[in-house]
Every structure is written in C-alpha cells, then in structure tokens.
Design a protein around this motif. Sequence first.
Motif, PDB file in Angstrom:
ATOM      1  N   GLY A 142      13.303   7.829   3.398  1.00  0.00           N
ATOM      2  CA  GLY A 142      11.930   7.906   3.092  1.00  0.00           C
ATOM      3  C   GLY A 142      11.793   6.738   1.997  1.00  0.00           C
ATOM      4  N   LEU A 143      10.664   6.785   1.394  1.00  0.00           N
ATOM      5  CA  LEU A 143      10.285   5.760   0.346  1.00  0.00           C
ATOM      6  C   LEU A 143      11.188   5.989  -0.868  1.00  0.00           C
ATOM      7  N   PRO A 144      11.409   4.739  -1.763  1.00  0.00           N
ATOM      8  CA  PRO A 144      11.755   5.200  -2.990  1.00  0.00           C
ATOM      9  C   PRO A 144      10.975   5.782  -3.930  1.00  0.00           C
ATOM     10  N   GLU A 145      11.440   6.238  -4.993  1.00  0.00           N
ATOM     11  CA  GLU A 145      10.532   6.723  -6.168  1.00  0.00           C
ATOM     12  C   GLU A 145       9.736   5.501  -6.756  1.00  0.00           C
ATOM     13  N   ASN A 146       8.384   5.839  -6.755  1.00  0.00           N
ATOM     14  CA  ASN A 146       7.659   4.610  -7.366  1.00  0.00           C
ATOM     15  C   ASN A 146       7.577   4.671  -8.804  1.00  0.00           C
ATOM     16  N   ASP A 147       7.862   3.516  -9.401  1.00  0.00           N
ATOM     17  CA  ASP A 147       7.554   3.363 -11.064  1.00  0.00           C
ATOM     18  C   ASP A 147       6.697   2.575 -11.349  1.00  0.00           C
ATOM     19  N   HIS A 188       1.381   0.451 -15.870  1.00  0.00           N
ATOM     20  CA  HIS A 188       0.215   1.161 -16.091  1.00  0.00           C
ATOM     21  C   HIS A 188       0.104   2.259 -16.996  1.00  0.00           C
ATOM     22  N   ASP A 189      -1.053   2.690 -17.179  1.00  0.00           N
ATOM     23  CA  ASP A 189      -1.029   3.882 -18.170  1.00  0.00           C
ATOM     24  C   ASP A 189      -0.332   5.111 -17.544  1.00  0.00           C
ATOM     25  N   ARG A 190      -0.536   5.384 -16.601  1.00  0.00           N
ATOM     26  CA  ARG A 190      -0.286   6.869 -16.046  1.00  0.00           C
ATOM     27  C   ARG A 190       0.108   6.736 -14.693  1.00  0.00           C
ATOM     28  N   ASP A 191       0.662   7.785 -14.168  1.00  0.00           N
ATOM     29  CA  ASP A 191       0.816   8.163 -12.814  1.00  0.00           C
ATOM     30  C   ASP A 191      -0.026   9.133 -12.292  1.00  0.00           C
ATOM     31  N   PHE A 228      -0.624   1.224  -5.525  1.00  0.00           N
ATOM     32  CA  PHE A 228       0.608   1.755  -4.681  1.00  0.00           C
ATOM     33  C   PHE A 228       1.771   0.686  -4.544  1.00  0.00           C
ATOM     34  N   MET A 229       2.984   1.096  -5.011  1.00  0.00           N
ATOM     35  CA  MET A 229       3.951   0.207  -4.923  1.00  0.00           C
ATOM     36  C   MET A 229       3.513  -1.134  -5.942  1.00  0.00           C
ATOM     37  N   HIS A 230       3.569  -2.166  -5.086  1.00  0.00           N
ATOM     38  CA  HIS A 230       3.146  -3.311  -5.989  1.00  0.00           C
ATOM     39  C   HIS A 230       1.693  -3.930  -5.360  1.00  0.00           C
ATOM     40  N   TYR A 231       1.185  -3.090  -4.602  1.00  0.00           N
ATOM     41  CA  TYR A 231      -0.187  -3.366  -4.043  1.00  0.00           C
ATOM     42  C   TYR A 231      -1.398  -2.756  -4.820  1.00  0.00           C
TER      43      TYR A 231
END
Length: 102
Positions: free
Chosen positions: A6-11, A15-18, A59-62
């Motif tokens: 699947g997709l890797p964990e997004n970091d 950003h201020d928060r997730d 989302f990711m780098h978008y």
Amino acid sequence: MRTYAGLPENDYPFHDRDALVTHCGRICMHRKKINISTVLAGQKLGIKEVDDGIWLVSFMHYDLGYIDLEQRTLQTIDNPFRHEVVIHVLGTLCYLCLRYGQ
C-alpha cells in the motif's frame, strides 16, 4: 500469492497538524466535520493554517485545496493530477477514435 504494502505512511513536517480521513470521507477540525472524499478514507492529510480560519489541505506532496472553517467546505484548487493537454498531430492514428470514423 503476492501481498501489497500500500501507500507509505505520510509525514507532513511543514504542516501544523495531521488529520485522518474517516471511512465516510470527512475530517474533524475544531468540532466541525468537513467533507473531503471517500477516495481518501483512511489516509492522513497535512493541514496548515494560512490565514485566520483558512487551512491548506495537502495529500502527500499535492495541495488539494483550502478549508474555511466557517463554511465547513473544502474549496479545491487546480487539479494536481490532471494530464497535460495532448495535441493531435496530423498523420498519426488514434486507435480509440477509429470505431467512430475519422
């Protein structure tokens, strides 16, 4: 049998928060539910306040768009996934168009 990671964990370090998108396609901010998309259900988004009550959603780098907490909506920006316009060059074949004729 093949397994998919699947997709890797997004970091989102800038950003201020997730925010985690719920199974029904929403995120919760300041006790308000904002519809995002069920396509992103289970994914973590990065959220950054860019003005008073206005948040950038990534989302990711978008960058997907902006949330206005008063309106509780996501205002999308230009589609980052859109393909560039393809120009037809004379003398080339478009096989998808052949069933409809020239």
